[in-house]
Design a protein around this motif. Sequence first.
Motif, mmCIF file in Angstrom:
data_model
loop_
_atom_site.group_PDB
_atom_site.id
_atom_site.type_symbol
_atom_site.label_atom_id
_atom_site.label_comp_id
_atom_site.label_asym_id
_atom_site.label_seq_id
_atom_site.Cartn_x
_atom_site.Cartn_y
_atom_site.Cartn_z
ATOM 1 N N SER A 109 0.958 -1.203 0.005
ATOM 2 C CA SER A 109 -0.143 0.063 0.044
ATOM 3 C C SER A 109 0.807 1.061 0.076
ATOM 4 O O SER A 109 1.796 1.307 0.606
ATOM 5 C CB SER A 109 -0.903 0.062 1.270
ATOM 6 N N VAL A 111 -0.304 4.387 0.826
ATOM 7 C CA VAL A 111 -0.984 5.079 1.595
ATOM 8 C C VAL A 111 -0.230 5.934 2.635
ATOM 9 O O VAL A 111 -0.463 7.366 2.957
ATOM 10 C CB VAL A 111 -2.226 4.611 2.540
ATOM 11 N N ASN A 118 -5.859 5.913 -0.349
ATOM 12 C CA ASN A 118 -6.776 5.102 0.411
ATOM 13 C C ASN A 118 -7.896 4.301 -0.255
ATOM 14 O O ASN A 118 -8.017 3.434 -0.507
ATOM 15 C CB ASN A 118 -7.236 5.813 1.615
ATOM 16 N N GLU A 121 -7.030 2.680 -3.600
ATOM 17 C CA GLU A 121 -6.578 1.166 -3.291
ATOM 18 C C GLU A 121 -7.736 0.012 -2.863
ATOM 19 O O GLU A 121 -7.888 -0.919 -3.412
ATOM 20 C CB GLU A 121 -5.392 1.191 -2.301
ATOM 21 N N ARG A 122 -8.691 0.876 -2.270
ATOM 22 C CA ARG A 122 -9.964 0.134 -2.129
ATOM 23 C C ARG A 122 -10.727 -0.148 -3.193
ATOM 24 O O ARG A 122 -11.207 -1.306 -3.319
ATOM 25 C CB ARG A 122 -10.752 0.843 -1.208
ATOM 26 N N PHE A 132 -3.498 -4.965 -1.089
ATOM 27 C CA PHE A 132 -2.660 -3.831 -0.803
ATOM 28 C C PHE A 132 -2.120 -3.881 0.605
ATOM 29 O O PHE A 132 -2.943 -3.889 1.583
ATOM 30 C CB PHE A 132 -3.131 -2.600 -0.961
ATOM 31 N N GLU A 133 -0.937 -4.499 0.659
ATOM 32 C CA GLU A 133 -0.572 -4.994 2.030
ATOM 33 C C GLU A 133 -0.103 -3.678 2.894
ATOM 34 O O GLU A 133 0.594 -2.758 2.491
ATOM 35 C CB GLU A 133 0.847 -5.766 1.813
ATOM 36 N N HIS A 135 -2.397 -1.537 4.118
ATOM 37 C CA HIS A 135 -3.603 -0.553 3.749
ATOM 38 C C HIS A 135 -4.273 -0.605 5.203
ATOM 39 O O HIS A 135 -4.440 -1.717 5.688
ATOM 40 C CB HIS A 135 -4.585 -1.286 2.747
ATOM 41 N N LEU A 138 -8.593 -2.235 4.290
ATOM 42 C CA LEU A 138 -8.967 -2.550 2.795
ATOM 43 C C LEU A 138 -10.151 -3.212 2.873
ATOM 44 O O LEU A 138 -10.129 -4.535 3.473
ATOM 45 C CB LEU A 138 -7.735 -3.447 2.398
#
Length: 198
Positions: A109, A111, A118, A121-122, A132-133, A135, A138
Amino acid sequence: MTPRLEKLSETLKSALGSKLVDSNIHVGEITISVKSADFIAACEILRDAEGLKFEQLIDLCGLDYRDYGAGAWTGKRFAVVCHLLSVSLNQRMRLKVFAEDDEFPVLASVVSVWPTANWFERETFDLFGIMFEGHPDLRRILTDYGFVGHPFRKDFPMEGNVEMRYDPDQQRVIYQPVSIDLRNNVPRVIRDEGIHHG
């Protein structure tokens, strides 16, 4: 290539070094690629390095390369593209990174680098199934929480899998298999080609 783009290209090569996998310029815009292992480090360099200063993430979106180039594509299936803007230096660019695993695509991620990532990625997780590791939250953002699958994947059925509707007898929303009648979605076009009006 304009002198401005040439300078940006050289600055990117110098700042990213071995992290830069590919760089190309098409229709006056530069796109670079980095390996997934270097994604966060590259993003921090792009945000902070002199001559780059891409302090704003404009967009982040997913790509599914399944069947790309009429099946000629042999690379990884899923990628993420970040559209970046440097307000202070008035320049733009794109950053592309491929997920290593086609069956369970995971990327870091960003973010922590650009908080605006944010919801992007969602959305990418929801529509493409890219994880997304790191996040902070998520979860789906456009489809319902019980939705099955990821509708922007090229192997997602055109009709979908299930539909939901309100059932007045049960007084709640229920899920059921789709009930879409197949139809021809190609519009009928009538042209006056070859007809001369006098």
